[in-house]
Design an enzyme around this catalytic site. Structure first.
Site, PDB file in Angstrom:
ATOM      1  N   ASP A 185      14.474  22.280  63.126  1.00 30.07           N
ATOM      2  CA  ASP A 185      15.305  22.769  61.967  1.00 30.07           C
ATOM      3  C   ASP A 185      14.317  22.519  60.699  1.00 30.07           C
ATOM      4  OD1 ASP A 185      15.330  19.901  61.508  1.00 30.07           O
ATOM      5  OD2 ASP A 185      17.380  19.732  61.414  1.00 30.07           O
ATOM      6  N   ARG A 190       1.724  19.558  67.036  1.00 26.84           N
ATOM      7  CA  ARG A 190       2.301  18.072  66.907  1.00 26.84           C
ATOM      8  C   ARG A 190       3.654  18.196  66.007  1.00 26.84           C
ATOM      9  NH1 ARG A 190       0.934  12.675  64.560  1.00 26.84           N
ATOM     10  NH2 ARG A 190       1.966  11.120  65.639  1.00 26.84           N
ATOM     11  N   THR A 206      -4.545  17.169  75.224  1.00 25.87           N
ATOM     12  CA  THR A 206      -5.729  17.792  75.723  1.00 25.87           C
ATOM     13  C   THR A 206      -6.472  18.003  74.450  1.00 25.87           C
ATOM     14  OG1 THR A 206      -6.689  19.606  76.674  1.00 25.87           O
ATOM     15  CG2 THR A 206      -4.718  19.931  75.822  1.00 25.87           C
ATOM     16  N   ASP A 265      -6.951  22.749  77.974  1.00 23.00           N
ATOM     17  CA  ASP A 265      -7.100  22.843  79.195  1.00 23.00           C
ATOM     18  C   ASP A 265      -6.475  21.596  79.888  1.00 23.00           C
ATOM     19  OD1 ASP A 265      -8.733  20.465  78.757  1.00 23.00           O
ATOM     20  OD2 ASP A 265     -10.733  21.614  78.515  1.00 23.00           O
ATOM     21  N   ASN A 297       5.384   9.057  61.641  1.00 22.05           N
ATOM     22  CA  ASN A 297       4.978  10.145  60.840  1.00 22.05           C
ATOM     23  C   ASN A 297       3.671   9.857  59.584  1.00 22.05           C
ATOM     24  OD1 ASN A 297       6.246  12.202  62.313  1.00 22.05           O
ATOM     25  ND2 ASN A 297       8.046  12.112  60.852  1.00 22.05           N
ATOM     26  N   SER A 321      13.445  20.131  59.476  1.00 23.83           N
ATOM     27  CA  SER A 321      13.468  18.599  58.573  1.00 23.83           C
ATOM     28  C   SER A 321      12.470  17.984  58.261  1.00 23.83           C
ATOM     29  CB  SER A 321      14.696  17.859  59.364  1.00 23.83           C
ATOM     30  OG  SER A 321      14.023  17.382  60.497  1.00 23.83           O
TER      31      SER A 321
HETATM   32  C1  HEM Z   1       5.260  11.580  75.564  1.00 24.86           C
HETATM   33  C2  HEM Z   1       5.385  10.944  74.214  1.00 24.86           C
HETATM   34  C3  HEM Z   1       4.330  11.159  73.119  1.00 24.86           C
HETATM   35  C4  HEM Z   1       3.723  10.017  72.547  1.00 24.86           C
HETATM   36  C5  HEM Z   1       4.185   8.542  72.766  1.00 24.86           C
HETATM   37  C6  HEM Z   1       2.833  10.535  71.452  1.00 24.86           C
HETATM   38  C7  HEM Z   1       2.028   9.892  70.753  1.00 24.86           C
HETATM   39  C8  HEM Z   1       1.197  10.536  69.895  1.00 24.86           C
HETATM   40  C9  HEM Z   1       0.310   9.645  69.102  1.00 24.86           C
HETATM   41  C10 HEM Z   1       0.449   8.257  68.714  1.00 24.86           C
HETATM   42  C11 HEM Z   1      -0.557  10.326  68.401  1.00 24.86           C
HETATM   43  C12 HEM Z   1      -1.763  10.092  67.592  1.00 24.86           C
HETATM   44  C13 HEM Z   1      -0.972   9.885  66.056  1.00 24.86           C
HETATM   45  C14 HEM Z   1      -2.010   8.917  65.158  1.00 24.86           C
HETATM   46  O1  HEM Z   1      -2.582   8.204  65.415  1.00 24.86           O
HETATM   47  O2  HEM Z   1      -1.925   9.543  63.867  1.00 24.86           O
HETATM   48  C15 HEM Z   1      -0.419  11.669  68.887  1.00 24.86           C
HETATM   49  C16 HEM Z   1      -1.069  12.757  68.646  1.00 24.86           C
HETATM   50  C17 HEM Z   1      -0.597  14.005  69.057  1.00 24.86           C
HETATM   51  N1  HEM Z   1       0.322  14.372  69.809  1.00 24.86           N
HETATM   52 FE1  HEM Z   1       1.489  13.221  70.634  1.00 24.86          FE
HETATM   53  N2  HEM Z   1       2.989  11.877  71.794  1.00 24.86           N
HETATM   54  C18 HEM Z   1       3.725  12.381  72.737  1.00 24.86           C
HETATM   55  C19 HEM Z   1       4.055  13.617  73.139  1.00 24.86           C
HETATM   56  C20 HEM Z   1       3.655  14.698  72.475  1.00 24.86           C
HETATM   57  C21 HEM Z   1       4.207  16.227  72.774  1.00 24.86           C
HETATM   58  C22 HEM Z   1       5.313  16.397  73.334  1.00 24.86           C
HETATM   59  C23 HEM Z   1       3.394  16.879  71.868  1.00 24.86           C
HETATM   60  C24 HEM Z   1       3.279  18.495  71.521  1.00 24.86           C
HETATM   61  C25 HEM Z   1       4.240  19.201  72.364  1.00 24.86           C
HETATM   62  C26 HEM Z   1       2.255  16.105  71.235  1.00 24.86           C
HETATM   63  C27 HEM Z   1       1.336  16.477  70.731  1.00 24.86           C
HETATM   64  C28 HEM Z   1       0.293  15.734  69.882  1.00 24.86           C
HETATM   65  C29 HEM Z   1      -1.093  16.437  69.550  1.00 24.86           C
HETATM   66  C30 HEM Z   1      -1.345  17.734  69.513  1.00 24.86           C
HETATM   67  C31 HEM Z   1      -1.612  15.171  68.790  1.00 24.86           C
HETATM   68  C32 HEM Z   1      -3.116  15.355  68.022  1.00 24.86           C
HETATM   69  C33 HEM Z   1      -2.383  15.778  66.609  1.00 24.86           C
HETATM   70  C34 HEM Z   1      -3.692  15.902  65.448  1.00 24.86           C
HETATM   71  O3  HEM Z   1      -4.839  15.521  65.944  1.00 24.86           O
HETATM   72  O4  HEM Z   1      -3.365  15.864  64.441  1.00 24.86           O
HETATM   73  N3  HEM Z   1       2.496  15.003  71.813  1.00 24.86           N
HETATM   74  N4  HEM Z   1       0.719  11.658  69.920  1.00 24.86           N
END
Ligand code: HEM
Ligand SMILES: *[C@@H]1O[C@H](CO)[C@@H](O)[C@H](O)[C@H]1NC(C)=O
Ligand SMILES: *[C@@H]1O[C@H](CO)[C@@H](O)[C@H](O)[C@H]1NC(C)=O
Ligand SMILES: *[C@@H]1O[C@H](CO)[C@@H](O)[C@H](O)[C@H]1NC(C)=O
Ligand SMILES: *[C@@H]1O[C@H](CO)[C@@H](O)[C@H](O)[C@H]1NC(C)=O
Ligand SMILES: *[C@@H]1O[C@H](CO)[C@@H](O)[C@H](O)[C@H]1NC(C)=O
Length: 316
Positions: A72, A60, A192, A244, A92, A74
């Site tokens: 970059d 992420r 996932t 997965d 963030n 940042s």
């Molecule tokens: C499509 C739009 C996306 C939205 C709206 C979104 C939103 C979020 C949110 C709200 C969380 C939880 C954050 C929290 O509650 O602290 C999250 C977790 C995460 N996101 Fe996304 N995300 C998106 C796309 C992506 C993309 C493109 C990636 C990676 C290429 C990604 C990887 C992850 C991962 C791996 C987590 C878990 C992080 C952790 O456990 O520390 N997400 N995302």
């Protein structure tokens, strides 16, 4: 004569440094820091062994770096009395993680080859190595990114889509980065692995109808209507630490954790691709890997732009 030699040398120098033309190359460090990739891979493996979630957090981190003015580094700059960076931007703050792991890995790389490997490249490789470690696909990471001298909290606020986004907002956000509809659906498969806070999924479990009722109920037990904002739930209830394609199966059952997740399977244009990735894991892995390459290539600083930071948390 001397002038001609100078021209020739400049040409050779420009050629040898593959990134001067704005292009990244997987072999960028093969002569200047041949051990960089194995040091980074070992650092990622050690960090995930210590805490499984770290793999998700590192993946992420790269996303949140790339969507704000390109990949970059940042996102790594610390705030101080005279500088506001991206760490406290809305998407963030209290959410993005992995900074200490990046610091540890960067310190090891600096020891091996001082001043050579950028923080932005460390983050890009750490994201790939994390996905692979947890069972996901491999992709070659183009290298030669340089580190920014600035950061933008304002841009971080508006460039990283919130979990309340509908499908059209997600498409708009990704297309602003040069990423397609297919890239959006494939990259969302990152969910996932990893965890989200109650504050990120509260609206979905109390206000939405496109959610399995018993799944919503079970989440309501840990995430009340108010309070407990930081309680965590897995983004993939089936295999939360395995990279997965079961994220897509969850969506078919209306068990996506975030509103934005379930938007991808809600009787709209993304449904067929979600079905495809659910039934064909290797198609998902191929599309995910090529979408990651595209995301990793968003607006890198190259050549003489930016710098190679010594400490990822501050400009040199
Ligand atoms: C499509 C739009 C996306 C939205 C709206 C979104 C939103 C979020 C949110 C709200 C969380 C939880 C954050 C929290 O509650 O602290 C999250 C977790 C995460 N996101 Fe996304 N995300 C998106 C796309 C992506 C993309 C493109 C990636 C990676 C290429 C990604 C990887 C992850 C991962 C791996 C987590 C878990 C992080 C952790 O456990 O520390 N997400 N995302
Ligand atoms: C970030 O989170 C901390 C701790 O919850 C909070 O005190 C601070 O106000 C937040 N910063 C911003 C800019 O929202
Ligand atoms: C960005 O979001 C943070 C946290 O919600 C907020 O404090 C800040 O005012 C926003 N805007 C800018 C330009 O930083
Ligand atoms: C989707 O969200 C955007 C931004 O919040 C909003 O302007 C738009 O009306 C929404 N579209 C639909 C179809 O609900
Ligand atoms: C849920 O909907 C209610 C009523 O529209 C609204 O007041 C509340 O802010 C929403 N909650 C969340 C977390 O979106
Ligand atoms: C604050 O951070 C900026 C950006 O990293 C850096 O240029 C500056 O030197 C820092 N100031 C202090 C007092 O550390």
């Amino acid at each position: 004569m001397a002038f001609h030699n100078f021209l020739l040398l400049s040409l050779i120098a420009a050629y040898a440094s593959a990134a001067t033309d704005g292009k990244l190359s997987p072999n960028y460090y093969s002569s200047t820091c041949p051990k960089a990739l194995s040091i980074i891979q070992a650092g990622v493996a050690a960090a995930i062994k210590k805490e499984t979630r770290m793999g998700a957090s590192l993946l992420r981190l790269h996303f949140h770096d790339c969507f704000v003015n390109g990949c970059d580094a940042s996102v790594l700059l610390d705030d101080n009395a005279t500088f506001i960076g991206e760490k406290t931007a809305a998407p963030n703050n209290n959410s993005i993680r992995g900074f200490n792991v990046i610091d540890d890995i960067k310190a090891k790389v600096e020891k091996a080859c001082p001043g050579v490997v950028s923080c932005a490249d460390v983050v890009a490789l750490a994201a790939r190595d994390s996905a692979v470690y947890l069972g996901g696909p491999f992709w070659n990471v183009g290298l030669g990114r340089r580190d920014s001298l600035t950061a933008s909290r304002a841009l971080a606020n508006i460039s990283i889509p919130p979990p309340t986004s509908n499908l059209s907002a997600l498409i708009t956000s990704f297309s602003a980065q040069g990423l397609s509809f297919k890239d959006l659906v494939a990259l969302s498969g990152s969910h996932t692995i990893g965890l989200a806070r109650c504050t990120s999924f509260r609206g979905h479990i109390y206000n939405d109808s496109n959610i399995d009722p018993s799944y919503a109920k079970s989440l309501q037990r840990i995430c009340p209507r108010s309070g407990k904002d930081n309680v965590l739930a897995p983004l993939d209830l089936r295999t939360p630490t395995r990279f997965d394609n079961l994220y897509y199966k969850n969506l078919l059952e209306r068990k996506g954790l975030l509103h934005s997740d379930q938007e991808l399977f809600n009787g709209n244009s993304a449904d067929s691709l979600v079905r495809r990735y659910e039934s064909n894991p290797s198609k998902f892995f191929r599309d995910f890997a090529s979408a990651m390459v595209k995301m990793s290539n968003i607006k890198p600083l190259t050549g003489r732009q930016g710098e190679v930071r010594k400490n990822c948390r501050k400009v040199n």
